[in-house]
Design a protein around this motif. Sequence first.
Motif, PDB file in Angstrom:
ATOM      1  N   VAL A   1      49.237  15.118  69.178  1.00 32.70           N
ATOM      2  CA  VAL A   1      50.635  15.060  67.811  1.00 32.70           C
ATOM      3  C   VAL A   1      50.973  13.161  67.377  1.00 32.70           C
ATOM      4  CG1 VAL A   1      53.541  15.579  67.912  1.00 32.70           C
ATOM      5  CG2 VAL A   1      51.281  17.022  68.817  1.00 32.70           C
ATOM      6  N   SER A   2      51.091  12.334  68.487  1.00 32.79           N
ATOM      7  CA  SER A   2      51.421  11.273  67.978  1.00 32.79           C
ATOM      8  C   SER A   2      51.198  10.289  67.669  1.00 32.79           C
ATOM      9  CB  SER A   2      51.204  10.173  70.093  1.00 32.79           C
ATOM     10  OG  SER A   2      52.195  10.639  71.025  1.00 32.79           O
ATOM     11  N   SER A   3      49.635  10.416  67.380  1.00 35.41           N
ATOM     12  CA  SER A   3      48.691   9.781  66.166  1.00 35.41           C
ATOM     13  C   SER A   3      49.100  10.448  64.584  1.00 35.41           C
ATOM     14  CB  SER A   3      47.013  10.512  66.571  1.00 35.41           C
ATOM     15  OG  SER A   3      46.535  10.177  67.535  1.00 35.41           O
ATOM     16  N   LEU A   4      49.340  11.546  64.569  1.00 36.73           N
ATOM     17  CA  LEU A   4      49.935  12.295  63.542  1.00 36.73           C
ATOM     18  C   LEU A   4      51.402  11.206  63.046  1.00 36.73           C
ATOM     19  CD1 LEU A   4      49.626  14.172  61.173  1.00 36.73           C
ATOM     20  CD2 LEU A   4      50.270  16.290  62.737  1.00 36.73           C
ATOM     21  N   ILE A   5      52.054  11.196  64.156  1.00 41.70           N
ATOM     22  CA  ILE A   5      53.048  10.783  64.114  1.00 41.70           C
ATOM     23  C   ILE A   5      53.336   9.732  63.495  1.00 41.70           C
ATOM     24  CG2 ILE A   5      55.261  10.122  64.949  1.00 41.70           C
ATOM     25  CD1 ILE A   5      55.436  12.742  66.762  1.00 41.70           C
ATOM     26  N   SER A   6      52.814   9.055  64.023  1.00 41.82           N
ATOM     27  CA  SER A   6      51.795   7.121  63.903  1.00 41.82           C
ATOM     28  C   SER A   6      51.059   7.268  62.366  1.00 41.82           C
ATOM     29  CB  SER A   6      51.013   7.092  64.683  1.00 41.82           C
ATOM     30  OG  SER A   6      49.979   7.097  65.167  1.00 41.82           O
TER      31      SER A   6
ATOM     32  N   PHE B   1      56.512   3.435  69.115  1.00 39.34           N
ATOM     33  CA  PHE B   1      58.290   3.066  69.778  1.00 39.34           C
ATOM     34  C   PHE B   1      57.912   1.364  69.627  1.00 39.34           C
ATOM     35  CE2 PHE B   1      59.675   6.993  69.584  1.00 39.34           C
ATOM     36  CZ  PHE B   1      59.301   8.009  69.828  1.00 39.34           C
ATOM     37  N   SER B   2      57.575   0.603  70.784  1.00 41.19           N
ATOM     38  CA  SER B   2      57.879  -0.479  70.999  1.00 41.19           C
ATOM     39  C   SER B   2      57.989  -1.784  69.509  1.00 41.19           C
ATOM     40  CB  SER B   2      56.323  -0.932  71.706  1.00 41.19           C
ATOM     41  OG  SER B   2      55.506  -1.037  70.839  1.00 41.19           O
ATOM     42  N   GLY B   3      57.474  -1.233  67.804  1.00 37.85           N
ATOM     43  CA  GLY B   3      58.098  -0.994  66.846  1.00 37.85           C
ATOM     44  C   GLY B   3      56.183  -2.554  66.145  1.00 37.85           C
ATOM     45  N   ASN B   4      54.928  -2.369  66.719  1.00 45.60           N
ATOM     46  CA  ASN B   4      53.985  -2.526  66.722  1.00 45.60           C
ATOM     47  C   ASN B   4      53.821  -1.439  65.102  1.00 45.60           C
ATOM     48  OD1 ASN B   4      52.207  -3.970  68.585  1.00 45.60           O
ATOM     49  ND2 ASN B   4      53.142  -2.318  69.693  1.00 45.60           N
ATOM     50  N   ILE B   5      53.883  -0.486  65.003  1.00 41.03           N
ATOM     51  CA  ILE B   5      53.268  -0.225  63.785  1.00 41.03           C
ATOM     52  C   ILE B   5      54.533  -1.028  62.368  1.00 41.03           C
ATOM     53  CG2 ILE B   5      53.355   1.836  61.932  1.00 41.03           C
ATOM     54  CD1 ILE B   5      53.270   3.272  64.185  1.00 41.03           C
TER      55      ILE B   5
END
Lengths: 260, 261
Positions: free
Chosen positions: B38-43, A183-187
């Motif tokens: 789940v967060s890893s999957l989302i990323s 959620f910080s825009g890192n991706i």
Amino acid sequence: MRYLKIFLLNFQKVFEQRGRSAVWFFLTLINPLVLLLYWNGSNISTQWSSASRTSYYLLIVITSSLLISHVEEDVSFYDIRQGGLVSKLLKPFPYYWFQFFMEIPYRILQGIYGIIVLYIILIMFPYALKIELTPHMLALGFITCVLSYFMSYTYKLILGLTAFWIPDIWGIYQLTDVVFFIFSGNIMPLHFYPNWLKEIALFLPFAHIIYYPVLIIQGQLSLLDSIQAISFQLIWLAVLISIFKIMWHFGVRKFSGVGQ
Amino acid sequence: MEYYLKVIKRIFIYNASSLLSFRSSFINSLISSIVWSVSSLISALLLTSKSGSVYGWSRNELILLTGSYTIMWGIVNILFQRNFQDLTMVIDRGKLDSTLLKPIDSQFLVSFKQLNYAAFSRLILGYIIITTIASRVSLHISFLNFIAYLILILLGVTIIYSVWFMILTILIWHHSLNNLNALANNMVGYSRYPQEMFQKVSPSLLVLFPVLITSSIPTRFLLHKARSLELLFLFLASTTTLFLSRKFWQFALRSYTSAGG
């Protein structure tokens, strides 16, 4: 004056442990560069040019090293779990400001590392950084960075204080690291996210710690949007400080001097 | 051998009774593990949302890679992570003495004394990701293939353990560098990306940092794309890094002084 003394004493200690700071900086440097490498192998160029990508991630490196606090480990392990909080409670300083002036030297040292690396990169790749800043945007950029740092510091302090109640702190840290990463825009820039996720991300405080400062420094936000972003930072900062005060009030009552 | 089997049994029992005694801690860890997974999957979904392929990996293949990474990371979490977190504190405070005085191999004890049962949730989610993608792309995985895949995952876990342990061993000389744990943590995280990404920078990166291939090669095996040389390299890397971690630890202990170094 006494806070200046705390700062100077801790700066001396931080400089002695510059290796530790170098490790933190290395992490903030490598993570965005890995993502840049990832995107370079994709076909996203039609939506996000190579120059914009490079500039974005370079700014992520600088803002992350300057603005992301790492105070949570000291708070949770050394102060709460090991009982080091006892000596700090006896001191005539509010814990918030005591830890703040102890943390600032790390940011300064990391900022120095960041500027050195940026200088080297700009010598090798002069057009890597795309910034379109006017004087008033420069001032807004400074304000947003200061607020961003306070948000990051307070948020990490809150994370550290969870050790009053939760034994498995590392689980919480792993979880919050991933959530922050998303959620910080890192991706990637948040405006590339699906609409529903973008709305959530722009609402949460994490975007106001990294994403908005990067956009303002890049000159990609209008004056009005920048002022709006800063307003949201102030609101979130007030919320985070309130949460800190509540957790501190109840946590200290639970704290036992031999650690948790 | 029988002695170590008895110790392993006691470790399982001790950690199970600890789980039952501190149920709220277990529930907290379980929630963290599930939300992390789940967060890893989302990323991963976000990383693959804007492009059809990355370094020759299609979107489904990249999500399959995430599944492998989740399983591998789950095993690391169950077996080692808490011990590595403790090790930084133990060395920093000079408390390794009590471990060294025990009639058991010190590397074994510092590596395995705590287990994190809550991280089983990561194994389950990783399995769900893999089976879902496999059915989506009509990828047939026989029982033998799956066993072979798990063996490759375990080889990857061995590499991760060995490299991570070697990094933490540095703390014996530089005990103030307790954020080396975070560094190792991040380095393992890079294994979620395709190995071709790092190969493009320099092929020698994969030799110097074999952690980077620990998820890619098992996933390529599942996709029937792994070359024999890659499988051999994974095996050699796991045995070599394990051997090096052992030697490095024994070498480092000669420099250990109990007053926190």
